[in-house]
Design an enzyme around this catalytic site. Structure first.
Site, short mmCIF file in Angstrom:
data_model
loop_
_atom_site.label_atom_id
_atom_site.label_comp_id
_atom_site.label_asym_id
_atom_site.label_seq_id
_atom_site.Cartn_x
_atom_site.Cartn_y
_atom_site.Cartn_z
N GLU A 47 0.83 -1.20 0.00
CA GLU A 47 0.00 0.00 0.00
C GLU A 47 0.87 1.25 0.00
O GLU A 47 1.99 1.24 0.52
CB GLU A 47 -0.93 0.06 1.22
CG GLU A 47 -2.17 -0.81 1.14
CD GLU A 47 -1.95 -2.18 1.74
OE1 GLU A 47 -2.82 -3.04 1.59
OE2 GLU A 47 -0.88 -2.39 2.35
N THR A 48 0.30 2.30 -0.57
CA THR A 48 0.85 3.65 -0.46
C THR A 48 -0.25 4.53 0.14
O THR A 48 -1.42 4.44 -0.24
CB THR A 48 1.28 4.20 -1.83
OG1 THR A 48 2.37 3.40 -2.32
CG2 THR A 48 1.73 5.64 -1.74
#
Length: 285
Positions: A47-48
């Site tokens: 994830e970002t």
């Protein structure tokens, strides 16, 4: 699209070779959904996190994997809070996430910044027999290897996580799965994050529980997540709902050994309300 400044941090570790890497964009107010998804795909981590704005001390944050938006991501939230604390000093941070407000506390502990998030109110639901059968078939295990003390459930503390607890250490270490099949199963049942498989270790000297986790999360080149804060919060709610802990209780979860990025998540379970998950984060050069 102007290329945003992307930070990279490893969460739930003090070693850049451990924990779960997260991308962070602190100034994402000008990015639309397509741009955030493109950045997350380029970064390539599980994830970002994108800080898209703030009002009244509450910062809006969103999370994208390389393939889709994720409602909540614990390790990216911890990493983002540490990145902000490095720039603004430790203290309280409030995030408005797609699943509700999440309060953070950051503090310096033994020379390291540690962030703690309090999840949204957890809930636990039964696991239908047909879903249990699908999960066991996915990992190639029989029901008799499950830990009778911890029955299968689906737990939520930001994301819905199916939870299996395997009693046999060898079965836990050795199970394998087809990532594409896992992804299809997760999409079919609307599980946006991980399938959580646990093994209960020897209890801590203070009576607290210790688990090792493997979190199935096939996305891009990733197959298993090395540290999953949202799943840790869900596990805390699961243990409280089952009466497996006497709140206030502390649970320690080790994760990442099976993918070469060891991590440790500290889970504090109060008598009521959200579950608190804590850990450090360090910048990746």
């Amino acid at each position: 699209m102007t290329r945003p400044d992307v930070l990279r941090y490893a969460a739930f570790t003090t070693d850049t070779d451990g924990g779960n890497p997260a991308g962070i964009v602190l100034g994402a107010a000008g990015l639309d959904d397509a741009a955030m998804l493109a950045v997350a795909g380029e970064v390539g981590y599980a994830e970002t996190a994108f800080v898209t704005g703030g009002d009244g001390g509450v910062r809006a944050i969103r999370y994208f994997s390389p393939v889709a938006e994720v409602p909540f991501c614990g390790h990216a939230t911890v990493a983002t809070a540490v990145a902000i604390a490095e720039r603004e000093g430790p203290g309280r941070i409030r995030f408005a996430t797609p699943v509700g407000e999440v309060a953070m506390e950051t503090a310096e502990v033994d020379g390291r910044l540690v962030a703690s998030f309090t999840s949204v109110e957890p809930r636990v639901e039964p696991m239908p027999a047909e879903i249990l059968g699908e999960l066991l078939d996915l990992v190639g295990l029989d029901a008799d290897v499950l830990d009778e003390r911890h029955p299968p459930r689906i737990a939520f503390a930001g994301n819905r996580h199916p939870i299996l607890v395997v009693a046999d250490a060898s079965a836990f270490d050795d199970f394998t799965f087809d990532p594409s099949r896992a992804r299809a199963l997760m999409d079919e049942h609307g599980w946006p994050a991980t399938i959580t498989v646990l093994h209960r270790l020897a209890d801590a000297a203070d009576g607290g529980l210790r688990f090792e986790a493997r979190n199935i999360f096939p996305v891009g080149a990733i197959v298993e997540d090395p540290a999953t804060g949202a799943a840790a919060a869900a596990v805390g709610g699961y243990l409280r709902e089952l009466g497996a802990v006497a709140p206030p209780a502390r649970v320690v979860i080790s994760q990442g050994r099976h993918v070469g990025r060891p991590s440790e998540l500290v889970v504090d379970v109060p008598a009521a309300g959200g579950i608190v998950v804590s850990g450090p984060a360090v910048p990746i050069a």
